[in-house]
Design a protein around this motif. Structure first.
Motif, PDB file in Angstrom:
ATOM      1  N   SER A  49       0.826  -1.208   0.000  1.00  0.00           N
ATOM      2  CA  SER A  49       0.000   0.000   0.000  1.00  0.00           C
ATOM      3  C   SER A  49       0.860   1.258   0.000  1.00  0.00           C
ATOM      4  O   SER A  49       0.534   2.256  -0.662  1.00  0.00           O
ATOM      5  N   THR A  50       1.969   1.229   0.738  1.00  0.00           N
ATOM      6  CA  THR A  50       2.883   2.365   0.742  1.00  0.00           C
ATOM      7  C   THR A  50       3.462   2.586  -0.647  1.00  0.00           C
ATOM      8  O   THR A  50       3.540   3.725  -1.132  1.00  0.00           O
ATOM      9  N   PHE A  51       3.843   1.505  -1.297  1.00  0.00           N
ATOM     10  CA  PHE A  51       4.382   1.595  -2.656  1.00  0.00           C
ATOM     11  C   PHE A  51       3.345   2.196  -3.596  1.00  0.00           C
ATOM     12  O   PHE A  51       3.644   3.099  -4.390  1.00  0.00           O
ATOM     13  N   LEU A  52       2.100   1.710  -3.494  1.00  0.00           N
ATOM     14  CA  LEU A  52       1.023   2.244  -4.326  1.00  0.00           C
ATOM     15  C   LEU A  52       0.812   3.733  -4.049  1.00  0.00           C
ATOM     16  O   LEU A  52       0.639   4.528  -4.978  1.00  0.00           O
ATOM     17  N   ASN A  53       0.819   4.117  -2.787  1.00  0.00           N
ATOM     18  CA  ASN A  53       0.582   5.520  -2.445  1.00  0.00           C
ATOM     19  C   ASN A  53       1.673   6.429  -3.002  1.00  0.00           C
ATOM     20  O   ASN A  53       1.403   7.570  -3.396  1.00  0.00           O
ATOM     21  N   ILE A  54       2.896   5.923  -3.051  1.00  0.00           N
ATOM     22  CA  ILE A  54       3.987   6.736  -3.597  1.00  0.00           C
ATOM     23  C   ILE A  54       3.844   6.874  -5.103  1.00  0.00           C
ATOM     24  O   ILE A  54       3.869   7.989  -5.639  1.00  0.00           O
ATOM     25  N   ILE A  55       3.675   5.758  -5.803  1.00  0.00           N
ATOM     26  CA  ILE A  55       3.618   5.866  -7.272  1.00  0.00           C
ATOM     27  C   ILE A  55       2.305   6.511  -7.728  1.00  0.00           C
ATOM     28  O   ILE A  55       2.228   7.068  -8.822  1.00  0.00           O
ATOM     29  N   GLY A  56       1.275   6.466  -6.859  1.00  0.00           N
ATOM     30  CA  GLY A  56       0.017   7.117  -7.183  1.00  0.00           C
ATOM     31  C   GLY A  56      -0.041   8.571  -6.755  1.00  0.00           C
ATOM     32  O   GLY A  56      -1.083   9.215  -6.878  1.00  0.00           O
ATOM     33  N   LEU A  57       1.074   9.097  -6.246  1.00  0.00           N
ATOM     34  CA  LEU A  57       1.182  10.499  -5.810  1.00  0.00           C
ATOM     35  C   LEU A  57       0.221  10.829  -4.667  1.00  0.00           C
ATOM     36  O   LEU A  57      -0.225  11.957  -4.526  1.00  0.00           O
ATOM     37  N   ILE A  71       8.906  13.579 -15.041  1.00  0.00           N
ATOM     38  CA  ILE A  71       8.703  14.769 -14.222  1.00  0.00           C
ATOM     39  C   ILE A  71       9.088  14.450 -12.777  1.00  0.00           C
ATOM     40  O   ILE A  71       8.565  13.506 -12.182  1.00  0.00           O
ATOM     41  N   ASP A  72      10.008  15.218 -12.224  1.00  0.00           N
ATOM     42  CA  ASP A  72      10.403  15.041 -10.832  1.00  0.00           C
ATOM     43  C   ASP A  72       9.267  15.523  -9.942  1.00  0.00           C
ATOM     44  O   ASP A  72       9.011  16.714  -9.817  1.00  0.00           O
ATOM     45  N   THR A  73       8.577  14.600  -9.302  1.00  0.00           N
ATOM     46  CA  THR A  73       7.367  14.959  -8.555  1.00  0.00           C
ATOM     47  C   THR A  73       7.669  15.755  -7.290  1.00  0.00           C
ATOM     48  O   THR A  73       6.774  16.402  -6.746  1.00  0.00           O
ATOM     49  N   ALA A  74       8.925  15.721  -6.820  1.00  0.00           N
ATOM     50  CA  ALA A  74       9.282  16.500  -5.639  1.00  0.00           C
ATOM     51  C   ALA A  74       9.480  17.970  -5.979  1.00  0.00           C
ATOM     52  O   ALA A  74       9.496  18.819  -5.083  1.00  0.00           O
ATOM     53  N   ALA A  75       9.635  18.263  -7.272  1.00  0.00           N
ATOM     54  CA  ALA A  75       9.934  19.626  -7.689  1.00  0.00           C
ATOM     55  C   ALA A  75       8.692  20.432  -8.049  1.00  0.00           C
ATOM     56  O   ALA A  75       8.803  21.586  -8.456  1.00  0.00           O
ATOM     57  N   VAL A  76       7.495  19.812  -7.909  1.00  0.00           N
ATOM     58  CA  VAL A  76       6.271  20.510  -8.286  1.00  0.00           C
ATOM     59  C   VAL A  76       5.475  20.868  -7.034  1.00  0.00           C
ATOM     60  O   VAL A  76       5.596  20.232  -5.988  1.00  0.00           O
ATOM     61  N   LYS A  77       4.651  21.890  -7.139  1.00  0.00           N
ATOM     62  CA  LYS A  77       3.821  22.329  -6.028  1.00  0.00           C
ATOM     63  C   LYS A  77       2.617  21.401  -5.864  1.00  0.00           C
ATOM     64  O   LYS A  77       2.313  20.586  -6.737  1.00  0.00           O
ATOM     65  N   ASP A  78       1.917  21.542  -4.747  1.00  0.00           N
ATOM     66  CA  ASP A  78       0.798  20.649  -4.432  1.00  0.00           C
ATOM     67  C   ASP A  78      -0.259  20.641  -5.532  1.00  0.00           C
ATOM     68  O   ASP A  78      -0.779  19.580  -5.900  1.00  0.00           O
ATOM     69  N   ALA A  79      -0.593  21.812  -6.059  1.00  0.00           N
ATOM     70  CA  ALA A  79      -1.613  21.889  -7.105  1.00  0.00           C
ATOM     71  C   ALA A  79      -1.164  21.148  -8.361  1.00  0.00           C
ATOM     72  O   ALA A  79      -1.968  20.492  -9.029  1.00  0.00           O
ATOM     73  N   GLU A  80       0.127  21.237  -8.662  1.00  0.00           N
ATOM     74  CA  GLU A  80       0.650  20.536  -9.835  1.00  0.00           C
ATOM     75  C   GLU A  80       0.674  19.028  -9.604  1.00  0.00           C
ATOM     76  O   GLU A  80       0.429  18.253 -10.534  1.00  0.00           O
ATOM     77  N   ARG A  81       0.967  18.604  -8.376  1.00  0.00           N
ATOM     78  CA  ARG A  81       0.917  17.168  -8.048  1.00  0.00           C
ATOM     79  C   ARG A  81      -0.498  16.640  -8.236  1.00  0.00           C
ATOM     80  O   ARG A  81      -0.703  15.547  -8.779  1.00  0.00           O
ATOM     81  N   THR A  82      -1.474  17.406  -7.776  1.00  0.00           N
ATOM     82  CA  THR A  82      -2.868  16.999  -7.935  1.00  0.00           C
ATOM     83  C   THR A  82      -3.229  16.883  -9.405  1.00  0.00           C
ATOM     84  O   THR A  82      -3.905  15.925  -9.823  1.00  0.00           O
ATOM     85  N   ALA A  83      -2.768  17.830 -10.205  1.00  0.00           N
ATOM     86  CA  ALA A  83      -3.042  17.788 -11.645  1.00  0.00           C
ATOM     87  C   ALA A  83      -2.359  16.595 -12.300  1.00  0.00           C
ATOM     88  O   ALA A  83      -2.952  15.920 -13.156  1.00  0.00           O
TER      89      ALA A  83
END
Length: 224
Positions: A49-57, A71-83
């Motif tokens: 589940s932890t693995f899924l939560n990470i790859i599922g953002l 896309i480096d997901t750590a480099a984007v803001k929360d709104a961009e992660r949601t998108a």
């Protein structure tokens, strides 16, 4: 030039702060190329589940990095992660999560409202997705009039409507009998043959065998 992998975990791990600290997923390197069909297996509490939560953002790794479609997901803001999550990942869960008072088509359309898809294209894309999963004749049926397998197909159509890079499934046959489960797995096989990248989290060995590659997680450690 080769396209970026859909999933690229680089020493990515997740530790919950203590005291005491809990290591939910040890740092790991995992790559899933475009068009792959990968199954993830392991006992309860192993870290699936932890693995899924990470790859599922849904969760951010506390170490390492995660690149989705390059896309480096750590480099984007929360709104961009949601998108990113809404447009590039299609989720399919064990529970169907359909609105009982909405038709199959409306359930698929509603998912696109949150993705800000233009009103004019939502209906067309919903119908295309439902036809793709074999439900072109059930567009106006309410969930109560659908079988378990048909309801899961609506859920898959909803995931496909955003035209994602990744179809991420968590125990997609857990609520289905064996015959219905086989038909849903056949559908996932077909989607993968058409080029969809599919990752399935499962505890079922029969489901795991459907993948072209299987990754095992045990005690928070990813094993190739």
């Amino acid at each position: 030039m080769n396209p970026s992998p859909v999933i690229d975990l680089r020493r990515a791990g997740l530790t919950y702060p203590g005291p005491p600290e809990v290591v939910a997923l040890r740092p790991c390197d995992v790559t899933v190329q475009r068009g792959e069909y990968v199954t993830i297996v392991g006992p309860s509490g192993a870290g699936k589940s932890t693995f899924l939560n990470i790859i599922g953002l849904l969760d951010e790794p506390t170490s390492g990095s995660y690149l989705l479609d390059g896309i480096d997901t750590a480099a984007v803001k929360d709104a961009e992660r949601t998108a990113l999550r809404g447009t590039r990942i299609g989720f399919v869960f064990q529970s169907f999560h359909l609105l009982s008072h909405r038709t199959a088509r409306e359930n698929v359309e509603l998912a696109m409202v949150y993705q800000r898809t233009a009103r004019g294209s939502r209906r067309q894309r919903a119908e295309q997705a439902l036809c793709r999963v074999g439900l072109g004749h059930r567009l106006d049926a309410l969930p109560s009039r659908l079988s378990g397998g048909e309801r899961q197909r609506v859920a898959i159509a909803r995931a496909l409507a955003a035209q994602p890079s990744l179809l991420l499934c968590d125990e997609p046959t857990g609520n289905l009998d064996s015959q219905t489960a086989a038909s849903v797995l056949d559908l996932l096989d077909g989607l993968n043959r058409d080029g969809m990248t599919v990752v399935v989290i499962t505890h079922d060995a029969e489901v795991a065998r459907r993948g072209r590659r299987t990754i095992t997680i045990r005690d928070g450690q990813v094993l190739a």
